[in-house]
Enzyme design. Sequence first.
Site, PDB file in Angstrom:
ATOM      1  N   LYS A 101      23.220  21.511  39.984  1.00 42.74           N
ATOM      2  CA  LYS A 101      22.629  20.251  40.435  1.00 42.74           C
ATOM      3  C   LYS A 101      21.831  19.554  39.329  1.00 42.74           C
ATOM      4  O   LYS A 101      21.912  18.334  39.155  1.00 42.74           O
ATOM      5  CB  LYS A 101      21.775  20.502  41.671  1.00 42.74           C
TER       6      LYS A 101
ATOM      7  N   GLY B 145      25.173  13.973  46.246  1.00 40.67           N
ATOM      8  CA  GLY B 145      23.718  13.946  46.429  1.00 40.67           C
ATOM      9  C   GLY B 145      22.974  13.976  45.106  1.00 40.67           C
ATOM     10  O   GLY B 145      21.954  13.290  44.932  1.00 40.67           O
ATOM     11  N   ASP B 146      23.471  14.763  44.157  1.00 40.88           N
ATOM     12  CA  ASP B 146      22.850  14.827  42.826  1.00 40.88           C
ATOM     13  C   ASP B 146      22.949  13.472  42.126  1.00 40.88           C
ATOM     14  O   ASP B 146      22.011  13.020  41.475  1.00 40.88           O
ATOM     15  CB  ASP B 146      23.536  15.887  41.965  1.00 40.88           C
ATOM     16  N   ALA B 147      24.119  12.837  42.263  1.00 41.90           N
ATOM     17  CA  ALA B 147      24.324  11.533  41.642  1.00 41.90           C
ATOM     18  C   ALA B 147      23.388  10.493  42.240  1.00 41.90           C
ATOM     19  O   ALA B 147      22.822   9.655  41.521  1.00 41.90           O
ATOM     20  CB  ALA B 147      25.778  11.103  41.808  1.00 41.90           C
TER      21      ALA B 147
END
Length: 304
Positions: free
Chosen positions: A38, A249-251
């Site tokens: 992540k 979600g990380d992006a």
Amino acid sequence: MIYTLTLNTAIDMNIFTDPIAPEVVNRTHHTEYCPNGKGVNVALILNHFKKPAHVLGIFGGFTGRYIVEELHKKRIGVTPAWVEEPTRINIFINDGTHEYKLVNPGSYINDDCKQQIINTISQLNDARQLVISGSLPQGIESSFYAEIMTLCQMKKINVILDISHPVLRELLEFKPLLIKPNDEEVAEIFGLSVSNHQQAKAALAEMHALGAQNILLTLGARGMYFSNGSRCWFCTAPAIELVSSACAGDAALAAFLSIWLNRNDVESALALASATGADVASSAGLGKLNAIMTLLPHIKVEQL
């Protein structure tokens, strides 16, 4: 400088195939590989938005070397802590109808490697923020998070937490600058539902009361919330055809940080986060990131 920390790095292997059948040879259309973990993803997206980031993490074997080499190709700084066992490979299979996720636990991490991480953070002199993201590998106890948080407090490094471990609730005592739970994590860790605006605002208020300074609450296709403790915003998500939810979600977090940390422009940060997450979800891995501008007009941000 923004630093990211990934204790359980990975390579994502995205496989595209026809519907899978048991006990026969299933031939794939194509396969894509992406450095993962992540914090690694956050650094890659920050780099895309021209925001320098430096990766800290644990790497091992030929797969660990691959991730470090790919980051170096993008001129992203890396300070690796090395172990002998190869870094894990996670497999995501899209058969045109369903997505299958096969996530491995990761390498066993010994005490020497953990000390490498502590030593590295102790020697940071230019760190303004540390993004701690992802799961814990085998051999690292949840108390290691608190050890890192204590060290960051001593060094006046603002911590951003994106972890799904139940210890997140206890870590709010350290008053992290930002946390990024999703709806499932809010339910599992805090026992709270966020199925409507009223429930979401109540959940955000409870997490603030426990110590979170700012909260980015993501709901996937249902949008996202941001709260700074005094005001709350809601942002919609554009309609897309899902290819892979991996890294989305990380992006979104990285895109949000790329604006919010510098300009504190919440509405622009939320819109960019929603568009970036949708772009990644409609492609494999971190995608091409070429649809963000076309998605932005379909996103609405409102203050609640």
